[in-house]
Design a protein around this motif. Sequence first.
Motif, PDB file in Angstrom:
ATOM      1  N   LYS A  37      27.247  13.842  45.599  1.00 41.91           N
ATOM      2  CA  LYS A  37      27.004  12.395  45.685  1.00 41.91           C
ATOM      3  C   LYS A  37      26.611  11.789  44.342  1.00 41.91           C
ATOM      4  O   LYS A  37      27.127  10.730  43.960  1.00 41.91           O
ATOM      5  CB  LYS A  37      25.913  12.108  46.717  1.00 41.91           C
ATOM      6  N   SER A  38      25.697  12.414  43.635  1.00 41.22           N
ATOM      7  CA  SER A  38      25.223  11.841  42.376  1.00 41.22           C
ATOM      8  C   SER A  38      26.334  11.771  41.338  1.00 41.22           C
ATOM      9  O   SER A  38      26.359  10.864  40.498  1.00 41.22           O
ATOM     10  CB  SER A  38      24.040  12.645  41.830  1.00 41.22           C
ATOM     11  N   SER A  39      27.279  12.703  41.397  1.00 38.55           N
ATOM     12  CA  SER A  39      28.416  12.658  40.473  1.00 38.55           C
ATOM     13  C   SER A  39      29.405  11.577  40.889  1.00 38.55           C
ATOM     14  O   SER A  39      29.994  10.897  40.036  1.00 38.55           O
ATOM     15  CB  SER A  39      29.106  14.022  40.419  1.00 38.55           C
ATOM     16  N   VAL A  40      29.592  11.409  42.196  1.00 35.60           N
ATOM     17  CA  VAL A  40      30.479  10.357  42.698  1.00 35.60           C
ATOM     18  C   VAL A  40      29.956   8.985  42.265  1.00 35.60           C
ATOM     19  O   VAL A  40      30.723   8.104  41.861  1.00 35.60           O
ATOM     20  CB  VAL A  40      30.610  10.428  44.231  1.00 35.60           C
ATOM     21  N   LYS A  41      28.632   8.797  42.339  1.00 39.41           N
ATOM     22  CA  LYS A  41      28.049   7.520  41.907  1.00 39.41           C
ATOM     23  C   LYS A  41      28.306   7.265  40.432  1.00 39.41           C
ATOM     24  O   LYS A  41      28.579   6.128  40.015  1.00 39.41           O
ATOM     25  CB  LYS A  41      26.548   7.515  42.195  1.00 39.41           C
ATOM     26  N   ARG A  42      28.228   8.303  39.617  1.00 40.11           N
ATOM     27  CA  ARG A  42      28.516   8.147  38.195  1.00 40.11           C
ATOM     28  C   ARG A  42      30.005   7.859  37.971  1.00 40.11           C
ATOM     29  O   ARG A  42      30.369   7.043  37.110  1.00 40.11           O
ATOM     30  CB  ARG A  42      28.067   9.391  37.426  1.00 40.11           C
ATOM     31  N   LEU A  43      30.856   8.530  38.724  1.00 42.15           N
ATOM     32  CA  LEU A  43      32.291   8.263  38.630  1.00 42.15           C
ATOM     33  C   LEU A  43      32.595   6.795  38.929  1.00 42.15           C
ATOM     34  O   LEU A  43      33.363   6.140  38.221  1.00 42.15           O
ATOM     35  CB  LEU A  43      33.057   9.149  39.618  1.00 42.15           C
ATOM     36  N   TYR A  44      31.980   6.286  39.993  1.00 44.74           N
ATOM     37  CA  TYR A  44      32.223   4.896  40.376  1.00 44.74           C
ATOM     38  C   TYR A  44      31.717   3.934  39.302  1.00 44.74           C
ATOM     39  O   TYR A  44      32.405   2.974  38.940  1.00 44.74           O
ATOM     40  CB  TYR A  44      31.550   4.592  41.717  1.00 44.74           C
ATOM     41  N   ALA A  45      30.514   4.204  38.792  1.00 45.67           N
ATOM     42  CA  ALA A  45      29.953   3.345  37.741  1.00 45.67           C
ATOM     43  C   ALA A  45      30.823   3.387  36.490  1.00 45.67           C
ATOM     44  O   ALA A  45      31.051   2.353  35.837  1.00 45.67           O
ATOM     45  CB  ALA A  45      28.521   3.779  37.420  1.00 45.67           C
ATOM     46  N   SER A  46      31.337   4.572  36.135  1.00 44.56           N
ATOM     47  CA  SER A  46      32.203   4.704  34.961  1.00 44.56           C
ATOM     48  C   SER A  46      33.523   3.969  35.173  1.00 44.56           C
ATOM     49  O   SER A  46      34.039   3.324  34.251  1.00 44.56           O
ATOM     50  CB  SER A  46      32.468   6.180  34.668  1.00 44.56           C
ATOM     51  N   MET A  47      34.071   4.087  36.370  1.00 38.89           N
ATOM     52  CA  MET A  47      35.320   3.393  36.700  1.00 38.89           C
ATOM     53  C   MET A  47      35.161   1.887  36.522  1.00 38.89           C
ATOM     54  O   MET A  47      36.026   1.226  35.946  1.00 38.89           O
ATOM     55  CB  MET A  47      35.721   3.722  38.140  1.00 38.89           C
ATOM     56  N   GLN A  48      34.021   1.355  36.992  1.00 42.18           N
ATOM     57  CA  GLN A  48      33.761  -0.069  36.851  1.00 42.18           C
ATOM     58  C   GLN A  48      33.555  -0.444  35.379  1.00 42.18           C
ATOM     59  O   GLN A  48      34.114  -1.430  34.893  1.00 42.18           O
ATOM     60  CB  GLN A  48      32.504  -0.435  37.663  1.00 42.18           C
ATOM     61  N   GLU A  49      32.756   0.338  34.683  1.00 39.31           N
ATOM     62  CA  GLU A  49      32.427   0.045  33.275  1.00 39.31           C
ATOM     63  C   GLU A  49      33.673   0.109  32.390  1.00 39.31           C
ATOM     64  O   GLU A  49      33.820  -0.677  31.448  1.00 39.31           O
ATOM     65  CB  GLU A  49      31.373   1.028  32.777  1.00 39.31           C
ATOM     66  N   ALA A  50      34.556   1.065  32.692  1.00 37.77           N
ATOM     67  CA  ALA A  50      35.760   1.246  31.872  1.00 37.77           C
ATOM     68  C   ALA A  50      36.879   0.280  32.252  1.00 37.77           C
ATOM     69  O   ALA A  50      37.908   0.213  31.559  1.00 37.77           O
ATOM     70  CB  ALA A  50      36.257   2.688  31.988  1.00 37.77           C
TER      71      ALA A  50
END
Length: 326
Positions: free
Chosen positions: A156-169
């Motif tokens: 879960k914690s990695s998925v949250k980072r993936l989502y945040a990175s997807m948005q930021e990028a």
Amino acid sequence: MRIHKMKLLFKILVLLVFLWLFHAFIRKATPKHHGPFPDFIYEEEDAFGRVIARDLRGWVIDENLCDGKITDDFVLVHLGNPPNPPIYVYPMDIDEYVSTDIIMTGQYESHNVEIMIQYMKRFPNAVFLDLGAFVGSFSIAIAALGYKVVAVECLKSSVKRLYASMQEAGVSDRMSIIHNAVSDKHVRAVVDTEPGNVGLTYVIESKSEGNETVDVMVLDDLLEIFQFKQVIIKMDVHQYEDMVLNGAYSFFKQVDVEAVLMEFIHHRSDQYDNDGKFIIDFMESHGFEPDVPEYKKHDYKKWTMPDILFKRIKPFSHTDKGHIIE
């Protein structure tokens, strides 16, 4: 009488068209979850820009993991691969390898990332399928270059980072994140990590209760919503690579897979019920060969590289048998 029947038939037809249009409008206008249960996903276009998951009911939006909330343990850095997209990783004290390398150098497994980028350049219409995406050092780098990406991650914690990175990028239009483990059966499993090394995430199928659990899907499930024609796969699922393939017969029969970069280090000794031999036989039966020196190709127990690239050497055909290997 005849005119009356025609009028009635016309009214029924108008009503059916109205109901169809209303259903389509509701599907498009209310993509977010507004009730006690997650929204279901039926089409590929609904999967991009969000976190989805496959459970026993089907494909659903995992709203809890795509709230975009950034906490103090989200470390924002930039990848070294042009165009140097932003990526959220873990603090170095809890992820001593992957996140630490990215923070210090802007890269992790840069050679392997470059191999995947070169394959995407060769097959620009392919989808990059990242099995075991972790924080997204492959997925974000490739999505930032304009390619479609489907990233699968169980923690879960990695998925949250993936989502945040997807948005930021700014790659939400071409990236989908799936919160599942991948194996060859549908079960609920425990997810765990090594202390100080979150990058070593693993799944325990024999347990269904623990601090964190996840639904396990099979690769063939992706065909339920994604219209894959051609894919490039990176597979790093900590000892489960053979089981992923065992749940992927339909996938490899229906989809033109051009290359698979696979973690193989755990399979050289065949300690998991001849898993190394199974992988080799599966890949060969689907038209692939390992990218290793010629004298080692038939002796996988001597392969020294932790990751092996399997390259397609036979043209893809929907008529490939892809038979089950005993």
